[in-house]
Design a protein around this motif. Structure first.
Motif, short mmCIF file in Angstrom:
data_model
loop_
_atom_site.label_atom_id
_atom_site.label_comp_id
_atom_site.label_asym_id
_atom_site.label_seq_id
_atom_site.Cartn_x
_atom_site.Cartn_y
_atom_site.Cartn_z
N LEU A 5 0.84 -1.20 0.00
CA LEU A 5 0.00 0.00 0.00
C LEU A 5 0.87 1.25 0.00
O LEU A 5 0.57 2.23 -0.68
CB LEU A 5 -0.93 0.01 1.21
CG LEU A 5 -1.97 -1.11 1.29
CD1 LEU A 5 -2.77 -0.98 2.58
CD2 LEU A 5 -2.89 -1.10 0.09
N LEU A 6 1.95 1.20 0.76
CA LEU A 6 2.86 2.35 0.82
C LEU A 6 3.54 2.58 -0.53
O LEU A 6 3.75 3.73 -0.92
CB LEU A 6 3.90 2.16 1.92
CG LEU A 6 4.89 3.30 2.10
CD1 LEU A 6 4.16 4.58 2.50
CD2 LEU A 6 5.93 2.94 3.14
N LYS A 7 3.85 1.51 -1.26
CA LYS A 7 4.48 1.67 -2.58
C LYS A 7 3.61 2.49 -3.52
O LYS A 7 4.11 3.23 -4.35
CB LYS A 7 4.76 0.30 -3.20
CG LYS A 7 5.96 -0.39 -2.65
CD LYS A 7 6.18 -1.71 -3.36
CE LYS A 7 7.30 -2.48 -2.72
NZ LYS A 7 7.50 -3.78 -3.39
N ALA A 8 2.29 2.34 -3.39
CA ALA A 8 1.38 3.10 -4.24
C ALA A 8 1.44 4.59 -3.94
O ALA A 8 1.20 5.41 -4.82
CB ALA A 8 -0.05 2.61 -4.05
N LEU A 9 1.77 4.93 -2.73
CA LEU A 9 1.82 6.33 -2.32
C LEU A 9 3.22 6.91 -2.42
O LEU A 9 3.40 8.05 -2.82
CB LEU A 9 1.30 6.45 -0.87
CG LEU A 9 1.17 7.83 -0.27
CD1 LEU A 9 0.22 8.69 -1.10
CD2 LEU A 9 0.66 7.72 1.16
N ALA A 10 4.22 6.12 -2.08
CA ALA A 10 5.59 6.64 -1.99
C ALA A 10 6.41 6.43 -3.26
O ALA A 10 7.58 6.78 -3.27
CB ALA A 10 6.31 6.00 -0.80
N ALA A 11 5.82 5.90 -4.32
CA ALA A 11 6.57 5.66 -5.55
C ALA A 11 7.01 6.97 -6.19
O ALA A 11 7.99 7.02 -6.90
CB ALA A 11 5.76 4.83 -6.52
N GLY A 12 6.25 8.03 -5.94
CA GLY A 12 6.64 9.37 -6.37
C GLY A 12 6.90 9.50 -7.84
O GLY A 12 6.01 9.38 -8.67
N GLY A 13 8.16 9.77 -8.19
CA GLY A 13 8.54 10.09 -9.55
C GLY A 13 8.15 9.05 -10.58
O GLY A 13 7.92 9.38 -11.74
N GLU A 14 8.07 7.79 -10.17
CA GLU A 14 7.67 6.74 -11.11
C GLU A 14 6.33 7.07 -11.76
O GLU A 14 6.10 6.80 -12.93
CB GLU A 14 7.57 5.41 -10.37
CG GLU A 14 7.10 4.26 -11.22
CD GLU A 14 6.96 2.97 -10.44
OE1 GLU A 14 6.38 2.03 -11.00
OE2 GLU A 14 7.42 2.90 -9.29
N TRP A 15 5.43 7.68 -11.00
CA TRP A 15 4.10 8.01 -11.51
C TRP A 15 3.96 9.49 -11.85
O TRP A 15 3.39 9.84 -12.87
CB TRP A 15 3.02 7.60 -10.49
CG TRP A 15 3.07 6.13 -10.24
CD1 TRP A 15 3.56 5.50 -9.13
CD2 TRP A 15 2.67 5.10 -11.14
NE1 TRP A 15 3.47 4.15 -9.28
CE2 TRP A 15 2.93 3.87 -10.51
CE3 TRP A 15 2.11 5.09 -12.40
CZ2 TRP A 15 2.64 2.65 -11.10
CZ3 TRP A 15 1.82 3.87 -13.00
CH2 TRP A 15 2.10 2.67 -12.35
N THR A 16 4.47 10.36 -11.01
CA THR A 16 4.28 11.80 -11.25
C THR A 16 5.00 12.26 -12.52
O THR A 16 4.57 13.22 -13.15
CB THR A 16 4.74 12.64 -10.05
OG1 THR A 16 6.12 12.37 -9.77
CG2 THR A 16 3.91 12.33 -8.83
N ASP A 17 6.06 11.57 -12.91
CA ASP A 17 6.75 11.92 -14.15
C ASP A 17 5.90 11.63 -15.38
O ASP A 17 6.15 12.17 -16.45
CB ASP A 17 8.07 11.15 -14.27
CG ASP A 17 9.12 11.63 -13.28
OD1 ASP A 17 8.92 12.70 -12.66
OD2 ASP A 17 10.13 10.93 -13.12
N ARG A 18 4.87 10.81 -15.23
CA ARG A 18 3.99 10.44 -16.34
C ARG A 18 2.68 11.23 -16.32
O ARG A 18 1.75 10.88 -17.03
CB ARG A 18 3.73 8.94 -16.29
CG ARG A 18 5.02 8.15 -16.49
CD ARG A 18 4.86 6.69 -16.21
NE ARG A 18 3.94 6.07 -17.15
CZ ARG A 18 3.51 4.82 -17.03
NH1 ARG A 18 3.92 4.07 -16.03
NH2 ARG A 18 2.67 4.32 -17.90
N PHE A 19 2.63 12.28 -15.53
CA PHE A 19 1.43 13.10 -15.43
C PHE A 19 1.48 14.20 -16.49
O PHE A 19 1.79 15.35 -16.23
CB PHE A 19 1.31 13.70 -14.03
CG PHE A 19 0.01 14.41 -13.78
CD1 PHE A 19 -1.18 13.71 -13.66
CD2 PHE A 19 -0.03 15.79 -13.67
CE1 PHE A 19 -2.38 14.36 -13.44
CE2 PHE A 19 -1.23 16.45 -13.43
CZ PHE A 19 -2.40 15.74 -13.33
#
Length: 152
Positions: A5-19
Motif C-alpha cells: 500500500l505504501l508503494k502506491a503512495l511513496a513511488a513518487g517520480g515513477e508516476w508523477t513523471d507520467r502526469f
C-alpha cells in the motif's frame, strides 16, 4: 500488505513523471491495475475503521520519510502528496467498492490533520484528464473542443 500500500503512495517520480496530457491515461490505467485490487482488499479488511487504515498508511509514510536523507525529506513527501492527488485518490474514487471513496476522504482528512499546512484536495480521474491544456505558443487550441464536450 502495508508495504505494498505504501508503494502506491511513496513511488513518487515513477508516476508523477507520467502526469502529462499524452501519458496520463495509460499511466493511470496501469496504476489502477497494479494497486486497485490491493486497496480494495485493504479497505474491505478494514471495515468501518477507515481512519485507522489511513493513520497506518500515513505512519508508514512518515517512517519512510524519516529514513530519507535530511535534504530529501520534503521532496519525498511532496512526491507522495502529488501521487495521492494525481493517482491514488482518483483511483479510489473510480473503484467499484463504495468504501474506497470513503477511504479517499479519510486519507485526505487524516493527512490534513497530520500536516495541516500541506493539505490536499481530491478529484476524479475524468476531471484531471480533462484539465490538461492543449496549447501552442500559449494559445489554448483545445478550449473549443472542451467547450463542445461540456455542452453535449
Amino acid at each position: 500488505m502495508r508495504a505494498e500500500l505504501l508503494k502506491a503512495l511513496a513511488a513518487g517520480g515513477e508516476w508523477t513523471d507520467r502526469f502529462h496530457r499524452k501519458t496520463y491515461s495509460a499511466a493511470f490505467q496501469e496504476y489502477m491495475e497494479r494497486f486497485g485490487p490491493l486497496y480494495t482488499e485493504a479497505v474491505q479488511a478494514a471495515g468501518e475503521d477507515l481512519d485507522g487504515l489511513a493513520d497506518q498508511l500515513l505512519d508508514d509514510l512518515a517512517a519512510e520519510t524519516a529514513r530519507q536523507r535530511f535534504w530529501d525529506r520534503s521532496l519525498f513527501r511532496g512526491n507522495a502528496k502529488l501521487t495521492a492527488v494525481q493517482y491514488l485518490s482518483p483511483m479510489l474514487l473510480e473503484l467499484e467498492e463504495p468504501a474506497c471513496a470513503r477511504f479517499a476522504e479519510a486519507l485526505q482528512d487524516r493527512w490534513a490533520a497530520r500536516w495541516p499546512k500541506d493539505a490536499y484536495g481530491i478529484t476524479t480521474y475524468d476531471k484531471l484528464r480533462r484539465s490538461f491544456s492543449n496549447t501552442i505558443l500559449g494559445i489554448d487550441v483545445g478550449r473549443l473542443a472542451r467547450r463542445q464536450e461540456d455542452e453535449e
